[in-house]
Design an enzyme around this catalytic site. Structure first.
Site, PDB file in Angstrom:
ATOM      1  CG  PHE A 393      -1.777  -1.207   1.366  1.00 16.56           C
ATOM      2  CD1 PHE A 393      -3.108  -1.153   0.991  1.00 16.56           C
ATOM      3  CD2 PHE A 393      -1.277  -2.396   1.865  1.00 16.56           C
ATOM      4  CE1 PHE A 393      -3.926  -2.277   1.114  1.00 16.56           C
ATOM      5  CE2 PHE A 393      -2.075  -3.526   1.994  1.00 16.56           C
ATOM      6  CZ  PHE A 393      -3.409  -3.461   1.615  1.00 16.56           C
ATOM      7  CG  ASP A 394       2.975   2.298  -3.577  1.00 22.98           C
ATOM      8  OD1 ASP A 394       3.809   1.585  -2.999  1.00 22.98           O
ATOM      9  OD2 ASP A 394       2.729   2.204  -4.786  1.00 22.98           O
ATOM     10  CE1 TYR A 482       6.154  -1.379 -12.606  1.00 27.42           C
ATOM     11  CE2 TYR A 482       6.420  -2.650 -10.591  1.00 27.42           C
ATOM     12  CZ  TYR A 482       6.205  -2.591 -11.961  1.00 27.42           C
ATOM     13  OH  TYR A 482       6.048  -3.749 -12.672  1.00 27.42           O
ATOM     14  CG  ASP A 483       9.922   5.609 -12.054  1.00 32.53           C
ATOM     15  OD1 ASP A 483      10.464   6.687 -11.831  1.00 32.53           O
ATOM     16  OD2 ASP A 483      10.481   4.512 -11.879  1.00 32.53           O
ATOM     17  CG  HIS A 532       0.903  -2.177 -11.150  1.00 29.67           C
ATOM     18  ND1 HIS A 532       1.967  -1.543 -10.547  1.00 29.67           N
ATOM     19  CD2 HIS A 532       1.444  -3.128 -11.945  1.00 29.67           C
ATOM     20  CE1 HIS A 532       3.098  -2.094 -10.954  1.00 29.67           C
ATOM     21  NE2 HIS A 532       2.800  -3.063 -11.807  1.00 29.67           N
ATOM     22  CG  ASP A 539     -17.580  15.937  -4.608  1.00 29.32           C
ATOM     23  OD1 ASP A 539     -18.673  15.903  -5.196  1.00 29.32           O
ATOM     24  OD2 ASP A 539     -17.424  16.530  -3.525  1.00 29.32           O
ATOM     25  CG  PHE A 677     -16.465   4.770   2.329  1.00 31.51           C
ATOM     26  CD1 PHE A 677     -16.097   4.615   3.660  1.00 31.51           C
ATOM     27  CD2 PHE A 677     -15.689   5.600   1.539  1.00 31.51           C
ATOM     28  CE1 PHE A 677     -14.987   5.263   4.181  1.00 31.51           C
ATOM     29  CE2 PHE A 677     -14.579   6.253   2.043  1.00 31.51           C
ATOM     30  CZ  PHE A 677     -14.222   6.069   3.374  1.00 31.51           C
ATOM     31  CG  ASP A 680     -28.857  -0.981   2.617  1.00 32.26           C
ATOM     32  OD1 ASP A 680     -28.440  -1.444   1.530  1.00 32.26           O
ATOM     33  OD2 ASP A 680     -29.002  -1.670   3.647  1.00 32.26           O
ATOM     34  CD  GLU A 681     -25.562   6.612   4.305  1.00 31.01           C
ATOM     35  OE1 GLU A 681     -25.822   7.721   4.796  1.00 31.01           O
ATOM     36  OE2 GLU A 681     -24.424   6.144   4.219  1.00 31.01           O
ATOM     37  CG  LEU A 688     -24.522  11.132  -6.160  1.00 28.16           C
ATOM     38  CD1 LEU A 688     -25.009  10.399  -7.408  1.00 28.16           C
ATOM     39  CD2 LEU A 688     -24.923  10.354  -4.910  1.00 28.16           C
TER      40      LEU A 688
END
Length: 784
Positions: A393-394, A482-483, A532, A539, A677, A680-681, A688
């Site tokens: 996890f970078d 990695y780049d 990867h 948003d 996250f 059922d909302e 959104l």
């Protein structure tokens, strides 16, 4: 003593010899002739120069454009923390005597010190208010407390800085890797290995750990071994595998099948298990004992020869094509905001998450409030512990801090605008600036944005088209081997593309790791299978903050064939559009299915065009990959967003990011759990967020050596207007070209911004490779 010249009778007789004078005259004549030729050449060149036109330098910014890269005294709300703000936060935190925070020069795992600072975005409802105060998240490692802990403080950047709200505590073993810890890990492993098995390493790998000259062995990368994976939850366990390599370029391609597990209890590290030639040992002492008893199958890995670079760069070759800006730049930059004829957006670099864009507007319409990288995950496979547990996890290394200097003419065009990025570093009590870490430029893609040739259309035919000139903001993060190139591309027809391209050096296992994990790519390395995955937050504010999400599914339409003359005609099959509306977050969690093609659209239900169509934007993913790992196993729960190619949720201030810098170690108690996250909302007529995941599976090949090429590694998603405009909004741009006849007998009429490609100015001198030599340490730090 120097030689003396004495005037004698013999020399006097020589000066009266006629041959002497003839030789002297000839010598002087040759000099005069040479001077005459020089004068003629200079005069000719001067005359040619006088006859040549003298072009002025093209304007860096045309009329109305501003390129202002100075740091503002009063930064706008989306601006990264400035140098002045970082310095004020340092002073404020050091003044809190009860926290006992040490200076970086005194910091260690067992002290209290500041790890990071970054901007806290305002609540969305306050973002455009003039009186909104800026805030910073300050992360402190309290290693000196009886029970060490990580604490996050909110600091409000008012005239007199103050804390805002209660601090948040994070379990100390969940912390990201720090430079202090890295050095302690290396010292612990190296010193114990030198003291116990230096002869084993030398005999096996033909190199040494210390004072090694050109035959060094050591550690470059690490693999996290969390409590969840180790099966010791609840014990504040923290494990890290250190895989050893022969440290010769490129060092990631010279593994030696030897690794040491270091565990840390609180702030005290110790060596644990050892891996050597496919066998696990309980400790370094266990390896030593079994070696001495001839119970170990020995390795004999020759030290590789240094690669020569004569074939990398050839001199006196023709230069490649390059772009110029004949009339100056067509965009402005000020206070980390970019403005062009059609687009406007702000940008920043989150130290934890990387590049972020805000307030993206096309022709003043807000399209995207926030668009930014959240996390990068790479999961490897292998039979040895480094590759097996290399689930990276970078954010653990702070992605934004590794956005480094860009090389002109390669990383970005030379005519780009290069922008510095300023961060707080754990090893310095003053702000650190990564020079030229962001670039902005226009680019002609070489293909038309649109075109049509209609020679037979009334009244007399026409051709119309436009070049596809895009505006690009780019950063490149080098995360270990990695780049990653992150491009945010703005098209002149209202389209936004977010693109990731991978390069760098593949990680590898020793060749004995097994063919089911990859192919052997050099004398000792197996290029191991890995993936990867990249998660982005978008948003959307399409026609306002209240949006809905629907898909237009493409399905089979079976209808009677009433036009057939057969007695019993078969039905006719074609395609039809079926609109599907999504009411809840769980319904909208999307997993790609080739059997169900569909358009993903976001829109405001009350914002319709004159035909009754919702003025929408379509999200088009181009770079999807299926997560093969089953849900809920190993480190997979650390990135549950990988389960979905897209998820759509209500925007919440309590859900600012899909991941955290603690994701590598916090598997037993997630700091951020993206699966939470999705509930059922309601997502009808709500603010959104679309969480988009791009991915690729990589089976390395020999052609990935020495540095992996980029073709085939691109992944992107586009946001395209969908009935949002009455027609293509790029019809009115200045780059359009139209050719037509006004009548049958009229001459060809050319409608274009410029009817010639002749330059009336010379391109200005821009940032070049030569400029790196003025301050080389900003690009490549000198070895310590």
């Amino acid at each position: 003593m120097g030689e003396r010249y004495e005037f004698t009778e013999a020399s006097s007789r020589k000066s009266k010899d006629p041959r002497f004078w003839r030789l002297l005259s000839m010598f002087l004549g040759i000099i005069c002739l040479a001077l005459l030729i020089t004068v003629i050449v200079l005069a000719t060149q001067r005359k040619e120069n006088e006859n040549m036109p003298s072009f002025p330098e093209c304007n860096q910014a045309s009329a109305g454009r501003v390129i202002d890269l100075t740091e503002p005294e009063n930064p706008p709300i989306f601006h990264d923390l400035t140098r002045g703000e970082i310095e004020k936060i340092f002073n404020f935190m050091y003044m809190q005597k009860s926290l006992d925070i040490k200076q970086p020069s005194e910091a260690s795992l067992g002290t209290n010190y500041i790890y990071s600072m970054e901007l806290i975005l305002p609540e969305k409802k306050d973002a455009f208010q003039s009186n909104t105060n800026r805030k910073s998240l300050v992360t402190v490692f309290h290693g000196a407390r009886p029970t060490p802990v990580v604490t996050e403080y909110c600091v409000e950047l008012t005239t007199q800085l103050q804390f805002c709200g209660p601090p948040r505590s994070i379990q100390f073993s969940f912390r990201p890797i720090t430079m202090h810890e890295y050095f302690v890990l290396m010292y612990t492993a190296y010193s114990q290995a030198i003291g116990m098995i230096s002869d084993i390493l030398s005999e096996s790998f033909h190199g040494t750990l210390w004072e090694c000259g050109k035959t060094c062995i050591g550690v470059e990368s690490i693999s996290i071994f969390s409590a969840l994976v180790a099966g010791v939850e609840g014990e504040n366990y923290r494990g890290i595998w250190l895989p050893f390599l022969q440290l010769i370029e490129p060092k990631h391609l010279h593994p030696v099948d030897f690794a040491i597990l270091v565990t840390i209890n609180g702030t005290s590290p110790k060596t644990d298990s050892v891996w050597y030639n496919g066998q696990r040992f309980e400790s370094l002492q266990d390896l030593r004992d079994k070696w001495d008893k001839n119970q170990v199958t020995k390795l004999n890995v020759e030290y590789p020869k240094m690669r020569t670079h004569d074939d990398v760069v050839k001199e006196n070759y023709q230069r490649p094509p390059m772009e110029i800006e004949p009339d100056g730049k067509r965009y402005s930059i000020k206070d980390q905001a970019v403005t062009s004829d059609n687009w406007k957006f702000s940008f920043g670099i989150s130290p934890t998450h990387g590049p972020q864009l805000y307030n993206i507007r096309y022709k003043d319409d807000l399209i995207v409030y926030e668009l930014g990288l959240q996390e990068v995950c790479v999961f490897y496979s292998s039979s040895e512990p480094f590759g097996m547990f290399a689930n990276t996890f970078d954010s653990i290394v702070m992605i934004g801090r590794y956005v480094k200097t860009l090389v002109p003419g390669v990383d970005c065009p030379s005519h780009a605008t290069f922008i510095d990025a300023t961060f707080m570093s754990e090893t310095s009590n003053t702000p650190v600036t990564n020079k030229k870490a962001v670039c902005v430029f226009e680019h002609n893609t070489g293909s038309p944005l649109r075109r049509h040739h209609a020679p037979t259309e009334n009244p007399s035919g026409y051709y119309e088209g436009a070049p596809n000139v895009v505006l690009i903001l780019r950063v490149i993060a080098t995360l270990a081997n990695y780049d990653y190139l992150f491009d945010f591309i703005f098209y002149q027809n209202g389209v936004i593309e977010t693109k990731v391209t991978a390069s760098g050096i593949i990680a590898s296992s020793y060749k004995s790791a097994g063919p089911k994990y990859g192919f052997q790519v050099n004398e000792q390395a197996l290029g191991t299978l890995h993936n990867h995955f990249f998660n982005f937050k978008m948003d959307l504010d399409i026609g306002g903050p209240q949006n809905s999400y629907s898909t237009y599914n493409v399905e089979v339409d079976e209808v009677p064939n009433n036009f057939s003359k057969a007695n019993s005609p078969s039905n006719w099959f074609q395609e039809k559009i079926v609109k599907v509306d999504y009411a809840t977050e769980r319904e909208a969690a999307y997993k790609f299915d080739f059997n169900k093609p569909k358009y993903h659209v976001f829109y405001n239900e009350n914002n319709l065009d004159k035909y009754g169509n919702p003025r929408a934007y379509r999200l088009l993913p181009k770079g999807l990959a299926k997560k093969v790992m089953p849900d809920g196993v190993g480190n997979e729960p650390g990135a549950p967003w990988m389960r979905y190619q897209m998820a759509v949720t209500q925007r919440k201030e309590s859900e600012p990011y899909s991941s955290s810098k603690y994701a590598s170690f916090d598997g037993e108690n997630r700091t951020v759990n993206f699966e939470d996250f999705i509930g059922d909302e309601n997502i009808r007529n709500e603010d959104l967020v679309a969480w988009v995941t791009l991915g690729v599976h990589h089976i390395p090949r020999t052609e990935d050596l020495p540095i992996m090429p980029t073709p085939g590694t691109e992944m992107s998603f586009l946001l395209l207007p969908f009935n949002y405009f009455p027609e293509d909004p790029s019809v009115g741009i200045s780059d359009n070209i139209r050719l037509q006849y006004d009548s049958r007998d009229s001459p060809l009429k050319i409608m274009a911004q410029s009817k010639t490609n002749d330059l009336t100015c010379k391109p200005p001198k821009t940032y070049s490779i030569e400029d790196l030599t003025r301050d080389p340490d900003v690009f490549i730090e000198r070895p310590k």
